[in-house]
Design a protein around this motif. Structure first.
Motif, mmCIF file in Angstrom:
data_model
loop_
_atom_site.group_PDB
_atom_site.id
_atom_site.type_symbol
_atom_site.label_atom_id
_atom_site.label_comp_id
_atom_site.label_asym_id
_atom_site.label_seq_id
_atom_site.Cartn_x
_atom_site.Cartn_y
_atom_site.Cartn_z
ATOM 1 N N ASN A 115 0.849 -1.205 0.000
ATOM 2 C CA ASN A 115 0.000 0.000 0.000
ATOM 3 C C ASN A 115 0.879 1.248 0.000
ATOM 4 N N LYS A 116 0.210 2.392 -0.025
ATOM 5 C CA LYS A 116 1.001 3.647 -0.143
ATOM 6 C C LYS A 116 1.784 3.929 1.138
ATOM 7 N N TRP B 203 3.051 4.989 5.046
ATOM 8 C CA TRP B 203 3.246 6.244 5.790
ATOM 9 C C TRP B 203 4.507 6.920 5.280
ATOM 10 N N ILE B 204 4.350 8.151 4.926
ATOM 11 C CA ILE B 204 5.496 8.871 4.348
ATOM 12 C C ILE B 204 6.101 9.798 5.403
ATOM 13 N N GLN C 183 7.658 12.988 6.744
ATOM 14 C CA GLN C 183 7.744 14.401 6.351
ATOM 15 C C GLN C 183 8.702 15.129 7.276
ATOM 16 N N ASP D 276 3.103 11.103 7.443
ATOM 17 C CA ASP D 276 1.876 11.393 6.705
ATOM 18 C C ASP D 276 1.254 10.019 6.448
ATOM 19 N N LYS D 277 0.197 9.709 7.197
ATOM 20 C CA LYS D 277 -0.350 8.349 7.160
ATOM 21 C C LYS D 277 -1.294 8.204 5.964
ATOM 22 N N VAL D 278 -0.720 7.967 4.809
ATOM 23 C CA VAL D 278 -1.494 7.968 3.564
ATOM 24 C C VAL D 278 -2.365 6.712 3.459
ATOM 25 N N GLU D 279 -1.742 5.551 3.676
ATOM 26 C CA GLU D 279 -2.514 4.309 3.522
ATOM 27 C C GLU D 279 -1.887 3.219 4.376
ATOM 28 N N GLN D 280 -2.720 2.328 4.894
ATOM 29 C CA GLN D 280 -2.200 1.270 5.751
ATOM 30 C C GLN D 280 -3.162 0.082 5.734
#
Ligand code: UGB
Length: 598
Positions: A552-553, A555-556, A558, A579-583
């Motif tokens: 998945n995308k 956590w990025i 920052q 940045d918790k985009v997808e999990q």
């Protein structure tokens, strides 16, 4: 006497004590009776507290201060007559057979242990306003240091009990030493979180008192600049913990309930419990009365050096020499380079991480003699080379690791060295100071403290056979750090290496940009390949197997500037956030076997 209100006999005794010790200046400005009588009474309340909280009372404090101030003025070196040399101790290698068997011995013994956290320091160097134990240890879960410590002790308690036959009702006692600066917030943190799952009766809070400040070389006590009826006070240091434990009566109580070991630790070392089981194993197998944990030390690093000191009269001791004293001691004893790295790239003196394991029986016997008083020092900042006046008031200080200084030569004092990546990552320095740390030396900051947890967990999983991607290098708040996959687990999942190995299978892999949070006891990582973020939460009664491919995308990471006032202080000091985009989040709330194939 003319200007004193009508005093109770105890107050008269306290006034006499002060006058006998050359403290008449404290009363010189007092107006006639009837004026400020309440304030005068409050003054005696404070004197009573100062008198009762110091072993030997205020008279001893003033006499000790006079002596130490005279020594300091005369330039007397506390290490006069001693020659330092490199001591030998136990050196452990993470994950080898010896380490695993020591961990097993330590876990077995943990039910006879009591833990003591010294948390009276405010952390001025960190520049964080709250109490340090409330800081997140890492930000994948946001769990604070205190929660992690308590969960680790509870995990040890459970694992230790499981090793004995029949029912085990052991509750490992946990003491927190606080100070006026930290007491209320520590209690509030515990209460508002139901003691993080520990029974409140297991926890004891002991508050240390500050000590009187000293205005000059005659040890005249300093008045508070804002209140002429108050003696100025400052912290006495972490060494207070011994006198407090002694006077609390807890040590005798522990002895009567079968305790054998007291483990001391500090407020912000998120890796510490990786080292506790094996170090306790060393104490038990070697029969050490005192065991200090150490890590390889970089020269000039702000951690003390464990040193063998040999006196001209033949006495020897193995003791911490504090970081600001090691360099002058080495210079004075024929080492022109002072505190320098040797060919290994490290100081030859192992670094003290102030995790002490004391055997309770001999500890009690020693404290019966000393009442917990610890060798003190004074560090006045003089106005000039005549050393006749101070820039600001000073006070006596003491350190908990100086406890062995009074022990007889027959005492078994040892130390255990472990890799720093496994055992030591304190959070002490603010971003500006951390960025100035010489290249190659540890930053001891919130940034390095959190990154060290991901690094340690990644290396532990690698050692267990999993394929964990290499880190990338990034810079946060001016500090260059390795960024490993963000892997965390609850202490009940991976208390010792054997547990981790049993729960992770070799074909599992985690990519560098991934985050993985394992929150539960019986979760087996059966070889998933993870590229993104995976969170697994499971109740104890659920047996969960995670397998397959998770993509998945994620956590990025920052970057956050430490000056960015729009962010919370605990985020600013670490210099990054997710940045918790997808999990993928898996929650198992039902007992029984579960298999998750992504
Ligand atoms: N502390 C108290 O509880 N009360 C006090 O009055 C003062 C402090 P610092 P320091 O392992 O990293 C120590 O300030 O003293 C608590 C060792 O001396 O973080 O500079 C405070 O809350 C050094 O040898 O550390 O250095 C915290 O939990 C080295 O081992 C603890 O005492 C270094 O720590 C330490 O206070 C280290």
């Amino acid at each position: 006497r003319r200007n004193l209100p009508l005093l109770a006999s105890e107050e008269v005794e306290l006034a006499k004590l002060l006058l006998n010790e050359g403290q008449s200046h404290l009363f010189e400005h007092w107006p006639e009776p009837g004026v400020d009588d309440d304030k005068k009474r409050n003054f005696f309340d404070q004197v009573r507290r100062l008198n009762s909280s110091y072993p030997g009372g205020l008279a001893s404090y003033i006499q000790n201060a006079r002596k130490l101030l005279a020594d300091s003025k005369a330039g007397k070196n506390p290490y006069d007559g001693f020659t330092p040399s490199v001591p030998s101790g136990e050196v452990l290698t993470f994950g080898d057979d010896n380490f695993v068997s020591l961990e097993e011995a330590g876990v077995k013994e943990a039910r006879h242990a009591a833990f003591v956290l010294v948390a009276g320091g405010l952390g001025e160097r960190l520049g964080y306003k709250g109490i340090k134990v409330a800081l997140p240890r890492e930000t994948t879960t946001g769990k604070c240091f205190l929660q992690h410590y308590i969960e680790s002790i509870l995990a040890l308690q459970e694992a230790s009990c499981k090793l004995v036959e029949g029912k085990c009702h052991t509750k490992i006692p946990f003491v927190i030493m606080t100070s006026d600066d930290t007491n209320a917030l520590t209690i509030q943190l515990l209460k508002s979180n139901s003691y993080f799952g520990m029974e409140p009766s297991q926890v004891n809070i002991l508050k240390q008192e500050k000590v009187a400040c000293l205005a000059d070389n005659d040890a005249r006590l300093a008045l508070d600049p804002n209140d002429k009826y108050k003696i100025q006070t400052k912290p006495h240091g972490h060494g207070d913990v011994h006198a407090l434990l002694y006077s609390s009566g807890l040590l005798e109580q522990w002895k009567s309930t079968g305790r054998k070991w007291v483990l001391f630790f500090q407020d912000t070392n998120g890796l510490l419990f990786n080292a506790i089981p094996s170090a306790l194993g060393v104490s038990t197998t070697k029969g050490y009365n005192v065991n200090s944990l150490a890590v390889p030390r970089k020269a000039k690093e702000a951690i003390g050096g464990i040193t063998k000191l040999t006196h001209v009269d033949g006495r020897t001791m193995v003791i911490n020499v504090e970081y600001n004293q090691l360099d002058p001691l080495l210079h004075a004893t024929g080492h022109p380079d002072g505190d320098a790295n040797c060919e290994t790239g490290y100081s030859p003196y192992p670094g003290n991480i102030n995790q002490l394991i004391l055997e309770l029986g001999p500890y009690i016997e020693e404290l019966k003699k000393t009442h917990g008083a610890i060798s003190e020092f004074v560090n006045p900042k003089y106005t000039d080379s005549t050393k006749t006046a101070f820039k600001s008031s000073t006070r006596l200080e003491c350190m908990m690791q100086d406890y062995p200084k009074t022990l007889p030569p027959s005492a078994k004092v040892g130390f255990t060295v472990m890799d720093a990546w496994l055992a030591y990552a304190p959070v002490k320095n603010n971003p500006e100071d951390a960025a100035k740390v010489p290249k190659g030396n540890p930053y001891h900051s919130a940034t390095s403290g959190e990154m060290a947890i991901y690094r340690a967990n990644s290396l532990i999983l690698r050692k267990a056979g999993a394929q964990i991607a290499d880190p990338v290098i990034d810079t946060f708040n001016g500090q260059e750090v390795e960024v490993w996959p963000r892997i965390t687990w609850s202490p009940r999942w991976g208390l010792v290496f054997k547990d981790v190995k049993a729960k992770v299978h070799g074909n599992s892999s985690v990519s560098q940009r991934s985050s993985m949070v394992i929150n539960g006891k019986n979760i087996t990582i059966e070889g998933p390949s993870l590229d993104g973020t995976l969170i697994v939460n499971a109740i104890d009664e659920a047996e969960v197997e995670v397998t397959g491919h998770v993509q998945n995308k994620g956590w990025i990471i920052q970057h956050v500037d430490h000056k960015d006032a729009s962010e919370k202080e605990e985020i600013r000091i670490r210099g990054f956030k997710f940045d918790k985009v997808e999990q993928l989040e898996l929650n198992y709330t039902q007992p029984g076997k579960h298999s998750m194939k992504a």
